[in-house]
Design a protein around this motif. Structure first.
Motif, PDB file in Angstrom:
ATOM      1  N   MET A 131      32.031  43.528  56.152  1.00 40.57           N
ATOM      2  CA  MET A 131      32.831  43.522  54.921  1.00 40.57           C
ATOM      3  C   MET A 131      33.766  44.588  54.917  1.00 40.57           C
ATOM      4  SD  MET A 131      32.617  42.783  51.850  1.00 40.57           S
ATOM      5  CE  MET A 131      33.113  43.425  50.078  1.00 40.57           C
ATOM      6  N   PHE A 134      37.269  43.685  55.786  1.00 47.46           N
ATOM      7  CA  PHE A 134      38.002  42.896  54.923  1.00 47.46           C
ATOM      8  C   PHE A 134      38.585  43.937  53.770  1.00 47.46           C
ATOM      9  CE2 PHE A 134      37.572  41.033  50.691  1.00 47.46           C
ATOM     10  CZ  PHE A 134      38.750  40.445  50.603  1.00 47.46           C
ATOM     11  N   LEU A 135      37.654  44.840  53.524  1.00 48.46           N
ATOM     12  CA  LEU A 135      37.842  45.713  52.143  1.00 48.46           C
ATOM     13  C   LEU A 135      39.203  46.556  52.674  1.00 48.46           C
ATOM     14  CD1 LEU A 135      37.440  46.614  49.300  1.00 48.46           C
ATOM     15  CD2 LEU A 135      35.569  48.325  50.415  1.00 48.46           C
ATOM     16  N   ILE A 139      42.597  46.638  50.528  1.00 49.39           N
ATOM     17  CA  ILE A 139      43.033  48.008  49.756  1.00 49.39           C
ATOM     18  C   ILE A 139      44.262  48.321  50.252  1.00 49.39           C
ATOM     19  CG2 ILE A 139      42.546  50.514  49.753  1.00 49.39           C
ATOM     20  CD1 ILE A 139      39.607  49.813  49.391  1.00 49.39           C
ATOM     21  N   ARG A 166      43.930  34.024  43.794  1.00 52.00           N
ATOM     22  CA  ARG A 166      42.629  33.560  44.295  1.00 52.00           C
ATOM     23  C   ARG A 166      41.847  32.579  43.741  1.00 52.00           C
ATOM     24  NH1 ARG A 166      43.242  39.482  43.386  1.00 52.00           N
ATOM     25  NH2 ARG A 166      41.466  39.365  41.726  1.00 52.00           N
ATOM     26  N   MET A 253      34.792  38.543  30.931  1.00 55.32           N
ATOM     27  CA  MET A 253      33.736  38.843  32.119  1.00 55.32           C
ATOM     28  C   MET A 253      32.149  38.422  31.598  1.00 55.32           C
ATOM     29  SD  MET A 253      34.830  42.884  33.014  1.00 55.32           S
ATOM     30  CE  MET A 253      34.159  42.446  34.575  1.00 55.32           C
ATOM     31  N   LEU A 259      35.937  33.406  35.467  1.00 50.90           N
ATOM     32  CA  LEU A 259      36.373  33.708  36.811  1.00 50.90           C
ATOM     33  C   LEU A 259      37.199  32.552  37.434  1.00 50.90           C
ATOM     34  CD1 LEU A 259      33.089  34.739  38.725  1.00 50.90           C
ATOM     35  CD2 LEU A 259      34.899  36.125  38.153  1.00 50.90           C
ATOM     36  N   ARG A 262      36.857  31.482  40.690  1.00 49.78           N
ATOM     37  CA  ARG A 262      37.099  32.552  41.666  1.00 49.78           C
ATOM     38  C   ARG A 262      35.059  32.952  42.409  1.00 49.78           C
ATOM     39  NH1 ARG A 262      41.368  36.793  39.714  1.00 49.78           N
ATOM     40  NH2 ARG A 262      42.417  35.227  38.404  1.00 49.78           N
ATOM     41  N   LEU A 265      34.889  32.348  46.012  1.00 53.51           N
ATOM     42  CA  LEU A 265      35.646  33.540  46.746  1.00 53.51           C
ATOM     43  C   LEU A 265      35.020  33.683  48.121  1.00 53.51           C
ATOM     44  CD1 LEU A 265      38.408  34.820  47.165  1.00 53.51           C
ATOM     45  CD2 LEU A 265      37.210  36.796  45.924  1.00 53.51           C
ATOM     46  N   SER A 266      33.762  34.395  47.866  1.00 52.00           N
ATOM     47  CA  SER A 266      33.031  34.802  49.109  1.00 52.00           C
ATOM     48  C   SER A 266      32.897  33.668  50.337  1.00 52.00           C
ATOM     49  CB  SER A 266      31.886  35.712  48.921  1.00 52.00           C
ATOM     50  OG  SER A 266      30.885  34.623  48.199  1.00 52.00           O
TER      51      SER A 266
ATOM     52  N   MET B 131      31.688  38.398  44.113  1.00 50.59           N
ATOM     53  CA  MET B 131      32.445  39.109  45.112  1.00 50.59           C
ATOM     54  C   MET B 131      33.812  39.363  44.379  1.00 50.59           C
ATOM     55  SD  MET B 131      33.129  40.312  48.153  1.00 50.59           S
ATOM     56  CE  MET B 131      34.397  40.461  48.982  1.00 50.59           C
ATOM     57  N   GLU B 132      34.345  38.329  43.753  1.00 47.45           N
ATOM     58  CA  GLU B 132      35.524  38.528  42.861  1.00 47.45           C
ATOM     59  C   GLU B 132      35.748  39.520  41.951  1.00 47.45           C
ATOM     60  OE1 GLU B 132      38.659  37.459  42.743  1.00 47.45           O
ATOM     61  OE2 GLU B 132      39.138  38.076  40.662  1.00 47.45           O
ATOM     62  N   THR B 133      34.686  39.979  41.403  1.00 44.86           N
ATOM     63  CA  THR B 133      34.516  40.997  40.197  1.00 44.86           C
ATOM     64  C   THR B 133      34.449  42.414  41.029  1.00 44.86           C
ATOM     65  OG1 THR B 133      33.390  39.767  38.798  1.00 44.86           O
ATOM     66  CG2 THR B 133      33.113  41.772  38.566  1.00 44.86           C
ATOM     67  N   PHE B 134      34.056  42.602  42.250  1.00 42.52           N
ATOM     68  CA  PHE B 134      34.017  43.674  42.737  1.00 42.52           C
ATOM     69  C   PHE B 134      35.449  43.854  43.219  1.00 42.52           C
ATOM     70  CE2 PHE B 134      34.311  45.368  47.381  1.00 42.52           C
ATOM     71  CZ  PHE B 134      33.985  46.653  47.056  1.00 42.52           C
ATOM     72  N   LEU B 135      36.174  42.689  43.963  1.00 45.44           N
ATOM     73  CA  LEU B 135      37.263  42.927  44.632  1.00 45.44           C
ATOM     74  C   LEU B 135      38.496  43.519  43.743  1.00 45.44           C
ATOM     75  CD1 LEU B 135      38.848  42.539  47.437  1.00 45.44           C
ATOM     76  CD2 LEU B 135      39.252  39.953  46.605  1.00 45.44           C
ATOM     77  N   VAL B 136      38.372  42.594  42.504  1.00 46.07           N
ATOM     78  CA  VAL B 136      39.339  42.993  41.507  1.00 46.07           C
ATOM     79  C   VAL B 136      39.321  44.727  41.128  1.00 46.07           C
ATOM     80  CG1 VAL B 136      38.209  42.430  39.288  1.00 46.07           C
ATOM     81  CG2 VAL B 136      40.697  41.810  39.735  1.00 46.07           C
ATOM     82  N   ALA B 138      38.321  46.960  43.198  1.00 42.73           N
ATOM     83  CA  ALA B 138      38.798  47.714  44.387  1.00 42.73           C
ATOM     84  C   ALA B 138      40.251  47.584  44.472  1.00 42.73           C
ATOM     85  CB  ALA B 138      38.374  46.988  45.745  1.00 42.73           C
ATOM     86  N   LEU B 276      27.948  40.983  45.167  1.00 40.33           N
ATOM     87  CA  LEU B 276      29.131  40.549  46.144  1.00 40.33           C
ATOM     88  C   LEU B 276      28.534  38.997  46.236  1.00 40.33           C
ATOM     89  CD1 LEU B 276      28.941  43.237  48.694  1.00 40.33           C
ATOM     90  CD2 LEU B 276      30.540  43.197  46.647  1.00 40.33           C
TER      91      LEU B 276
END
Lengths: 277, 277
Positions: A131, A134-135, A139, A166, A253, A259, A262, A265-266, B131-136, B138, B276
């Motif tokens: 992870m 990727f992160l 970033i 996305r 949300m 979403l 999305r 996405l994972s 995961m998307e919610t964390f990614l956005v 970040a 995630l």
């Protein structure tokens, strides 16, 4: 080429536009900071071409942002082909400004280049499945893109980020020929604002809602009513449908359909070479 | 307050410093872009305090960056308490500049505020586990932080990002009192560079290694030897140990220990309220 004028460095006006009544204490100020404060997203573009080699200037700015351990785990694709822009618009919730703008930048989390070095050296790249890998790529792509955005706006150009890239990352990847270990994180429209589409600066939460000192204290629900009122006043000024922040957050949300697909996405990223372990 | 001088807008010199021999075509240029190109990370600080309310200016710049659907899913903690800075330095691979700098900013992916709105309204926030919610969150934290970095550098301050904040995210969270749905993504030292520590601008990969047109073509392994030579020349100029890019990538990404413990990141984030999924 410098488009900053004395009129743009009015500090009090800039802070009031960004915060409404909740203006923070006025600290140091200059034309660069005035430019940052003046940002607004633009969703309509003239077809006019950009000055020659604008792309190279924006990429030089992007590459000048920090990158973790100088790994440079990001790339950018400059999309100018009308058919590809139209396809990307369809894949991104039919946002017409993707077709309108003369330059659409697709920002990629990209470890393919680094993997190639490992392949050439016969080294198993042990960190790739995690992870964290990727992160850091996501970033670094964001840091780079924001520098390009600042550079574009300093040249009098307008921009808007396209997170809806996305919605369909695998289809975007196939369209752009992405290798494994490479995925689009977001798009960025770049161009000249069409007449009548430039919004005013959008108010944000007061600094007390975002900023803490030494210990977390930022999530203050009592700040929401005043900010909701600022956003209602802003939408009225912009002839937009009335929208307050709290309701928008709940709509976006609170329902899975917020979403826009999305939630896959994972799984899609895993299929594109990011195991996210 | 404007620290830009005519000397800083030398375009050819700025591009040569960033790219060595692989200078891209020269496009539009101005003082803002020269400032972006001049970025370098600084790892030693004088103890001098910042001008009054510098923090408020940096946060105003940060909040002016785009944020997905205006959700504002990020926060920042300004750490000035010496004991907390020392503890954060210990948790971040003993990087002494975290203690030295007068202001250490911890940038958070933060959906706690949005969750509070759901709790108050009795709305189940269905998008939170994804995961998307964390990614956005970040990505938005990164866009905000980069604006703060640009603002700081425009004021003559120096910065360095601290990705090692992710070595021990749970301990960082406990130290700073983070609620569920809130995690530190990276730190940022802000202050005045100590005498003798300001590096030259670091060369990056040539634009052909990062930038594609319409179809991905950026991962060009044949570019590595020339860039390795640029980095060797740079490290010699800086009196650093000889280091070429290819070897650094292999060392950092080829061995699991290059993650400095961050292989636990996904498990830790799940424990901090980011499933995630």
């Amino acid at each position: 080429m410098d488009t900053i004028t004395p009129a743009t460095i009015d500090q009090r006006g800039a802070l009031a536009a960004r915060y409404g009544a909740a203006v923070p204490d006025a600290g140091p100020w200059n034309a660069q900071i005035a430019l940052l404060l003046s940002h607004r997203s633009v969703r309509g573009y003239r077809p006019d071409a950009l000055p020659e080699h604008t792309l190279q200037t924006l990429v030089a700015a992007a590459q000048s942002a920090a990158t973790s351990s100088n790994l440079q785990t990001w790339s950018v694709i400059a999309v100018t082909d009308p058919a590809k822009k139209a396809a990307l618009a369809r894949l991104s919730n039919n946002q017409h400004h993707i077709e309108q703008c003369p330059l659409f930048l697709v920002w990629l989390a990209d470890v393919a280049r680094n993997q190639q070095l490992g392949d050439a050296a016969g080294v198993v790249m042990e960190t790739m499945p995690w992870m964290e890998t990727f992160l850091v790529a996501a970033i670094d792509a964001a840091l780079a893109a924001q520098n390009a955005t600042v550079a574009a706006e300093s040249l009098g150009l307008s921009t808007v980020y396209i997170g809806a890239l996305r919605n369909n990352p695998a289809e975007v990847g196939a369209l752009l020929g992405l290798p494994p270990g490479c995925a689009g994180m977001f798009g960025l429209c770049v161009g000249y604002a069409a007449p009548g589409v430039t919004n005013a600066v959008k108010p944000r939460l007061p600094q007390a809602g975002i900023l803490s000192h030494d210990t977390y204290a930022a999530a203050a629900p009592e700040l929401a009513p005043a900010y909701d009122a600022e956003m209602l006043a802003f939408s009225a000024r912009q002839d937009m449908a009335a929208e307050n922040w709290s309701d928008k957050v709940l709509a976006r949300m609170g329902r899975l359909r917020g979403l826009s697909g999305r939630e896959k996405l994972s799984a899609v990223l895993r299929g594109m070479g990011f195991p996210l372990r």
